[in-house]
Design a protein around this motif. Structure first.
Motif, short mmCIF file in Angstrom:
data_model
loop_
_atom_site.label_atom_id
_atom_site.label_comp_id
_atom_site.label_asym_id
_atom_site.label_seq_id
_atom_site.Cartn_x
_atom_site.Cartn_y
_atom_site.Cartn_z
N TYR A 189 2.30 -3.90 84.09
CA TYR A 189 1.15 -4.42 84.67
C TYR A 189 1.26 -4.70 86.29
CZ TYR A 189 -1.82 -8.70 86.19
OH TYR A 189 -2.60 -9.19 86.81
N PHE A 242 -3.02 -12.39 81.60
CA PHE A 242 -4.10 -13.35 81.59
C PHE A 242 -4.23 -13.98 82.96
CE2 PHE A 242 -2.60 -13.32 77.31
CZ PHE A 242 -3.83 -13.06 76.64
N GLU A 289 3.09 -8.95 72.57
CA GLU A 289 2.60 -9.02 71.30
C GLU A 289 3.00 -7.71 70.73
OE1 GLU A 289 -1.77 -9.68 71.20
OE2 GLU A 289 -1.89 -11.43 72.50
N THR A 339 2.47 -12.10 78.50
CA THR A 339 2.94 -12.30 77.08
C THR A 339 2.97 -10.98 76.40
OG1 THR A 339 0.52 -12.23 75.98
CG2 THR A 339 1.30 -14.48 76.59
N HIS A 383 -5.01 -5.81 79.34
CA HIS A 383 -4.26 -5.06 78.24
C HIS A 383 -4.70 -4.01 78.07
CE1 HIS A 383 -7.35 -5.56 75.21
NE2 HIS A 383 -7.79 -6.46 76.12
N TYR A 433 -8.75 -14.84 75.81
CA TYR A 433 -8.81 -13.52 74.95
C TYR A 433 -10.11 -12.82 75.44
CZ TYR A 433 -4.32 -13.32 72.93
OH TYR A 433 -2.93 -12.93 72.42
N HIS A 482 0.37 -8.03 77.80
CA HIS A 482 -0.82 -8.84 78.03
C HIS A 482 -0.67 -9.69 79.34
CE1 HIS A 482 -3.33 -7.84 74.31
NE2 HIS A 482 -1.93 -7.52 73.65
N HIS A 499 -8.44 -10.87 81.46
CA HIS A 499 -7.54 -10.57 80.28
C HIS A 499 -7.31 -9.04 80.22
CE1 HIS A 499 -6.28 -10.24 75.70
NE2 HIS A 499 -5.38 -9.90 76.50
#
Length: 335
Positions: free
Chosen positions: A259, A211, A277, A275, A224, A217, A209, A222
């Motif tokens: 990314y 940001f 997850e 991050t 993802h 979120y 993820h 955001h």
């Protein structure tokens, strides 16, 4: 048969004409009988005259060459064998079969394995693998430290776009039988992109993820897998996008998420927080998960960092673990 019918009809009409002519020629004799008060039915010679009329008509048909009434006849012997339909010679095409494993696929395609790489927009590389005799098989691809496993199509082909981690992008494809092919592409704009990757084996519920500039979120910044966007976002808006590579359906297959942010074309200044997850699922609860992150270095390469994650027990299925600070923020300066 149509011609015979017309000929028979013409003969019958002509016969009637002859009979009419005969009556006309003997009209005086008939008239004399009526003049004497005799009836035709009482004339003792009427039958003889009718027979004479039929005989005269038959002779006329013979003399003039008029055909007799058509008759149906059957052949005494079958048609000559020369007229029988002879079968076409067998060219042997129905028996032409290419045996797999002898240098050709089941469809007759050569078993040569090739891998080509060509530059694509947004510092991507289009990879094309051709392996006709390895259809539906897993193939592991490597680009530097980036690793992912794909499955070839039913024709042995595989086409996909991969983010270039360096300007001189080198790729390797390893097939199930151990065959290795390589390809290289020059991607000059690769240095203008900041790229971070997360990779793992099998089904883990992991995800990367990003940001952008303080986004929360579900907000536009955001990025993802559920809002990956794609390379056009980088070219048009100067923002980041996510690329997923690999197929976890292959046994032991590698999956990667990359990314990418176009730092050279950034329109804002600030930081992009990264991050990791992990969703707790029935397949992962209570397990230890292993993964790797690929982080850019000052030297322009990517550093591999090993991760180990203990997933909570199965009563936590459906929850998410958020791992902060595993990957340094991407610092961006507007240009």
């Amino acid at each position: 048969m149509q011609t015979s019918r017309r000929a028979a009809m013409a003969g019958s009409v002509f016969l009637v004409a002859l009979a009419t002519g005969y009556v006309m020629q003997n009209g005086n004799a008939v008239a004399s009988r009526f003049a004497d008060g005799q009836k035709l039915s009482e004339a003792p010679q009427s039958m003889q005259e009718l027979q004479a009329l039929q005989l005269t008509a038959a002779r006329a048909r013979t003399d003039l060459g008029i055909p007799e009434e058509p008759r149906l006849v059957s052949l005494a012997t079958p048609a000559p064998e020369a007229f029988a339909r002879a079968p076409l010679p067998d060219a042997g095409l129905s028996e032409l079969q290419v045996e797999p494993g002898k240098g050709f696929s089941a469809f007759g395609m050569p078993c040569d394995v090739t891998l080509t790489a060509s530059p694509a927009p947004a510092a991507m590389v289009r990879l094309s693998l051709r392996a006709a005799c390895n259809a539906g098989e897993p193939v592991t691809l490597r680009h530097g430290a980036l690793t992912f496993t794909e499955i070839t199509g039913t024709d042995g082909h595989l086409d996909l776009d991969v983010p270039a981690l360096s300007a001189r992008a080198e790729f390797e494809a390893r097939l199930l039988d151990g065959t290795i092919v390589e390809a290289r592409a020059e991607v000059p704009d690769a240095g203008g992109y900041e790229r971070v990757a997360l990779q793992w084996q099998g089904s883990t519920g992991l995800g990367l993820h990003a940001f952008e500039f303080g986004a929360g979120y579900g907000e536009p910044g955001h990025v993802h897998l559920g809002a990956a966007h794609g390379p056009d976002r980088a070219r048009v808006r100067g923002a980041g996008y996510l690329t997923q590579l690999g197929n976890d359906a292959a046994p032991g297959g590698w999956v990667s998420e990359v990314y990418s942010f176009p730092a050279a074309d950034a329109r804002s200044s600030g930081a992009v927080q990264i991050t990791v997850e992990a969703e707790v699922t029935r397949a992962t609860c209570g397990r230890e998960l292993a993964a790797q992150t690929l982080q850019p270095t000052a030297a322009g390469t990517h550093e591999v960092v090993e991760l180990s994650l203990a997933v909570p027990a199965c009563d936590a299925v459906g929850e998410f673990l958020v791992l902060d600070n595993l990957v340094p923020d991407v610092q961006v300066a507007a240009n």
